[in-house]
Design a protein around this motif. Structure first.
Motif, PDB file in Angstrom:
ATOM      1  N   GLY A 143      -9.421  40.185 -17.061  1.00 39.20           N
ATOM      2  CA  GLY A 143      -8.452  40.389 -15.996  1.00 39.20           C
ATOM      3  C   GLY A 143      -8.324  39.148 -15.133  1.00 39.20           C
ATOM      4  N   TYR A 144      -7.091  38.816 -14.753  1.00 38.19           N
ATOM      5  CA  TYR A 144      -6.820  37.615 -13.945  1.00 38.19           C
ATOM      6  C   TYR A 144      -5.903  37.961 -12.783  1.00 38.19           C
ATOM      7  CZ  TYR A 144      -8.467  34.819 -17.953  1.00 38.19           C
ATOM      8  OH  TYR A 144      -9.223  34.278 -18.960  1.00 38.19           O
ATOM      9  N   ARG A 145      -6.193  37.405 -11.625  1.00 37.17           N
ATOM     10  CA  ARG A 145      -5.222  37.406 -10.547  1.00 37.17           C
ATOM     11  C   ARG A 145      -4.082  36.478 -10.949  1.00 37.17           C
ATOM     12  NH1 ARG A 145      -5.089  41.238  -6.615  1.00 37.17           N
ATOM     13  NH2 ARG A 145      -7.183  42.103  -6.516  1.00 37.17           N
ATOM     14  N   THR A 146      -2.851  36.928 -10.818  1.00 41.75           N
ATOM     15  CA  THR A 146      -1.743  36.083 -11.243  1.00 41.75           C
ATOM     16  C   THR A 146      -1.613  34.841 -10.365  1.00 41.75           C
ATOM     17  OG1 THR A 146      -0.200  37.460  -9.967  1.00 41.75           O
ATOM     18  CG2 THR A 146      -0.478  37.998 -12.282  1.00 41.75           C
ATOM     19  N   ALA A 147      -2.134  34.909  -9.134  1.00 44.48           N
ATOM     20  CA  ALA A 147      -2.053  33.756  -8.233  1.00 44.48           C
ATOM     21  C   ALA A 147      -2.874  32.572  -8.707  1.00 44.48           C
ATOM     22  CB  ALA A 147      -2.501  34.169  -6.830  1.00 44.48           C
ATOM     23  N   VAL A 148      -3.774  32.761  -9.682  1.00 44.80           N
ATOM     24  CA  VAL A 148      -4.597  31.633 -10.147  1.00 44.80           C
ATOM     25  C   VAL A 148      -3.826  30.734 -11.108  1.00 44.80           C
ATOM     26  CG1 VAL A 148      -6.665  33.047  -9.899  1.00 44.80           C
ATOM     27  CG2 VAL A 148      -5.659  32.744 -12.175  1.00 44.80           C
ATOM     28  N   ALA A 149      -2.578  31.063 -11.435  1.00 45.98           N
ATOM     29  CA  ALA A 149      -1.811  30.247 -12.383  1.00 45.98           C
ATOM     30  C   ALA A 149      -1.739  28.788 -11.931  1.00 45.98           C
ATOM     31  CB  ALA A 149      -0.405  30.820 -12.555  1.00 45.98           C
ATOM     32  N   ALA A 150      -1.511  28.565 -10.647  1.00 44.20           N
ATOM     33  CA  ALA A 150      -1.405  27.179 -10.161  1.00 44.20           C
ATOM     34  C   ALA A 150      -2.710  26.425 -10.403  1.00 44.20           C
ATOM     35  CB  ALA A 150      -1.047  27.176  -8.684  1.00 44.20           C
ATOM     36  N   HIS A 151      -3.826  27.079 -10.195  1.00 43.71           N
ATOM     37  CA  HIS A 151      -5.117  26.421 -10.428  1.00 43.71           C
ATOM     38  C   HIS A 151      -5.314  26.129 -11.914  1.00 43.71           C
ATOM     39  CE1 HIS A 151      -9.224  25.214  -9.668  1.00 43.71           C
ATOM     40  NE2 HIS A 151      -9.653  26.060 -10.593  1.00 43.71           N
ATOM     41  N   LEU A 152      -4.878  27.033 -12.760  1.00 47.68           N
ATOM     42  CA  LEU A 152      -5.005  26.788 -14.199  1.00 47.68           C
ATOM     43  C   LEU A 152      -4.189  25.566 -14.613  1.00 47.68           C
ATOM     44  CD1 LEU A 152      -4.961  30.343 -15.829  1.00 47.68           C
ATOM     45  CD2 LEU A 152      -6.844  29.079 -14.785  1.00 47.68           C
ATOM     46  N   HIS A 153      -3.012  25.410 -14.032  1.00 47.85           N
ATOM     47  CA  HIS A 153      -2.207  24.227 -14.348  1.00 47.85           C
ATOM     48  C   HIS A 153      -2.916  22.950 -13.899  1.00 47.85           C
ATOM     49  CE1 HIS A 153       1.315  26.156 -15.999  1.00 47.85           C
ATOM     50  NE2 HIS A 153       1.396  26.970 -14.960  1.00 47.85           N
ATOM     51  N   GLU A 154      -3.609  23.007 -12.778  1.00 54.95           N
ATOM     52  CA  GLU A 154      -4.376  21.837 -12.326  1.00 54.95           C
ATOM     53  C   GLU A 154      -5.506  21.520 -13.303  1.00 54.95           C
ATOM     54  OE1 GLU A 154      -5.720  22.772  -8.447  1.00 54.95           O
ATOM     55  OE2 GLU A 154      -3.728  22.691  -7.516  1.00 54.95           O
ATOM     56  N   LEU A 155      -6.169  22.546 -13.781  1.00 55.02           N
ATOM     57  CA  LEU A 155      -7.239  22.334 -14.755  1.00 55.02           C
ATOM     58  C   LEU A 155      -6.690  21.730 -16.042  1.00 55.02           C
ATOM     59  CD1 LEU A 155      -9.308  25.631 -14.338  1.00 55.02           C
ATOM     60  CD2 LEU A 155      -9.960  23.339 -13.589  1.00 55.02           C
ATOM     61  N   ILE A 156      -5.555  22.232 -16.485  1.00 52.17           N
ATOM     62  CA  ILE A 156      -4.940  21.716 -17.708  1.00 52.17           C
ATOM     63  C   ILE A 156      -4.598  20.240 -17.543  1.00 52.17           C
ATOM     64  CG2 ILE A 156      -2.869  21.856 -19.146  1.00 52.17           C
ATOM     65  CD1 ILE A 156      -2.937  24.926 -18.585  1.00 52.17           C
ATOM     66  N   ALA A 157      -4.024  19.893 -16.385  1.00 55.10           N
ATOM     67  CA  ALA A 157      -3.665  18.493 -16.131  1.00 55.10           C
ATOM     68  C   ALA A 157      -4.897  17.587 -16.130  1.00 55.10           C
ATOM     69  CB  ALA A 157      -2.926  18.378 -14.804  1.00 55.10           C
ATOM     70  N   ALA A 158      -6.049  18.159 -15.771  1.00 50.55           N
ATOM     71  CA  ALA A 158      -7.289  17.386 -15.742  1.00 50.55           C
ATOM     72  C   ALA A 158      -8.026  17.422 -17.083  1.00 50.55           C
ATOM     73  CB  ALA A 158      -8.203  17.919 -14.639  1.00 50.55           C
ATOM     74  N   GLY A 159      -7.419  18.064 -18.081  1.00 53.80           N
ATOM     75  CA  GLY A 159      -8.037  18.139 -19.397  1.00 53.80           C
ATOM     76  C   GLY A 159      -9.131  19.182 -19.515  1.00 53.80           C
ATOM     77  N   ARG A 160      -9.184  20.093 -18.578  1.00 51.25           N
ATOM     78  CA  ARG A 160     -10.194  21.162 -18.604  1.00 51.25           C
ATOM     79  C   ARG A 160      -9.509  22.445 -19.061  1.00 51.25           C
ATOM     80  NH1 ARG A 160     -12.820  21.317 -12.862  1.00 51.25           N
ATOM     81  NH2 ARG A 160     -14.213  22.788 -13.932  1.00 51.25           N
ATOM     82  N   THR A 161      -9.634  22.747 -20.324  1.00 53.72           N
ATOM     83  CA  THR A 161      -8.806  23.791 -20.928  1.00 53.72           C
ATOM     84  C   THR A 161      -9.604  24.914 -21.578  1.00 53.72           C
ATOM     85  OG1 THR A 161      -8.662  22.516 -22.992  1.00 53.72           O
ATOM     86  CG2 THR A 161      -6.913  22.180 -21.348  1.00 53.72           C
ATOM     87  N   ARG A 162     -10.867  25.066 -21.211  1.00 48.02           N
ATOM     88  CA  ARG A 162     -11.668  26.143 -21.784  1.00 48.02           C
ATOM     89  C   ARG A 162     -11.941  27.195 -20.708  1.00 48.02           C
ATOM     90  NH1 ARG A 162     -16.213  23.126 -25.623  1.00 48.02           N
ATOM     91  NH2 ARG A 162     -14.717  21.913 -26.874  1.00 48.02           N
ATOM     92  N   PRO A 163     -11.242  28.315 -20.750  1.00 49.00           N
ATOM     93  CA  PRO A 163     -11.401  29.295 -19.670  1.00 49.00           C
ATOM     94  C   PRO A 163     -12.810  29.863 -19.566  1.00 49.00           C
ATOM     95  CG  PRO A 163     -10.059  30.170 -21.470  1.00 49.00           C
ATOM     96  CD  PRO A 163     -10.208  28.706 -21.718  1.00 49.00           C
ATOM     97  N   ALA A 164     -13.550  29.925 -20.657  1.00 44.55           N
ATOM     98  CA  ALA A 164     -14.908  30.466 -20.583  1.00 44.55           C
ATOM     99  C   ALA A 164     -15.850  29.539 -19.825  1.00 44.55           C
ATOM    100  CB  ALA A 164     -15.447  30.720 -21.994  1.00 44.55           C
TER     101      ALA A 164
END
Length: 263
Positions: A143-164
């Motif tokens: 389960g995810y809060r939908t508001a965390v989408a912006a943070h996920l995009h920041e992680l992706i931009a930083a090359g951090r793409t493993r949610p676990a």
């Protein structure tokens, strides 16, 4: 299940854009007791959450037939791991639901009771509920809060793409098997937590596909009939009836009421 039974203020997101390299064929279209894996998973989410159900796919990816209300969004960077698909799905539902259950397309034994148990833990002060089941974190049955989408995009931009591993700045709770099974509905419906069993390889798919279809009860004018059926259509056909939404998924313990109307 009626609309009143669905989890309020919750959406469903299914990731279908993976390359399926270990399976050797797109998993979304794999047959599952007369339906497909993707149709089954989206149908299960549709009967469990009150908000929208979205499939995140690779651009141009051909998908099997889906329930009419299911939406499709493109993951702009397919093949780069699930974080991109999660973020795309959360973007799509963020203005309509504050939380979402996110899963992969290859969980044929997913049970609504598991979805409910996860979302119930996504309360105030929690960003992500990522169960730790069968010895592994489950970011694609979470389960995810939908508001965390912006943070996920920041992680992706930083090359951090493993949610676990990379959600360290979010408030993540990780309920284990014992904690999840304190939910009596889940303990009854799925005591082995087969909801998180995925099918990455042909032999895993065959093992689960060879299991009998769920045992369900059909209520008829002549009384209840127990049948094995994974879809509404198969259950109805077992008693010589026809129903709308024949590919609607069924799970163990379901009751399909086909008794003649008294009105």
């Amino acid at each position: 299940m009626t609309s009143a039974d669905r989890v309020a203020e919750a959406a469903g997101i299914v990731l279908a854009g993976g390359r399926s390299t270990r399976m050797g064929t797109p998993k979304a279209a794999l047959e599952w007791h007369g339906s497909t894996l993707l149709a089954r998973i989206t149908g299960l989410l549709g009967r469990t959450v009150a908000g929208p159900v979205v499939v995140a796919r690779a651009p141009g990816q051909v998908l099997p037939a889906l329930p009419g209300a299911v939406e499709v969004v493109d993951d702009p960077t397919p093949g780069q791991g699930p974080m991109h698909g999660i973020a795309s799905g959360l973007d799509a539902v963020g203005e309509r639901a504050p939380r979402a259950f996110v899963c992969s397309t290859d969980l044929p034994l997913l049970h609504p009771a598991y979805i409910r148990a996860v979302l119930a833990r996504l309360g105030d002060g929690v960003d992500v509920v990522m169960p730790q089941v069968h010895g592994h974190p489950q970011p694609l049955a979470a389960g995810y809060r939908t508001a965390v989408a912006a943070h996920l995009h920041e992680l992706i931009a930083a090359g951090r793409t493993r949610p676990a591993r990379d959600l360290t700045q979010l408030r993540v709770v990780r309920p284990g098997e014992d904690e999840l099974l304190t939910d009596p509905a889940l303990a009854t419906a799925d005591p082995q937590l087969d909801s998180v069993r995925n099918v990455n390889r042909p032999e895993e798919y065959r093992e689960l596909r060879d299991r009998p279809a769920p045992e369900v009860t059909v209520l008829t004018g002549d009384g209840p009939v127990r049948v094995r059926a994974a879809t509404r259509g198969a259950a109805a056909a077992a008693v010589g009836a026809i129903v709308p939404d024949p590919e609607g998924p069924l799970v163990p313990g379901d009751v399909l009421d086909l008794r003649p109307s008294l009105t």
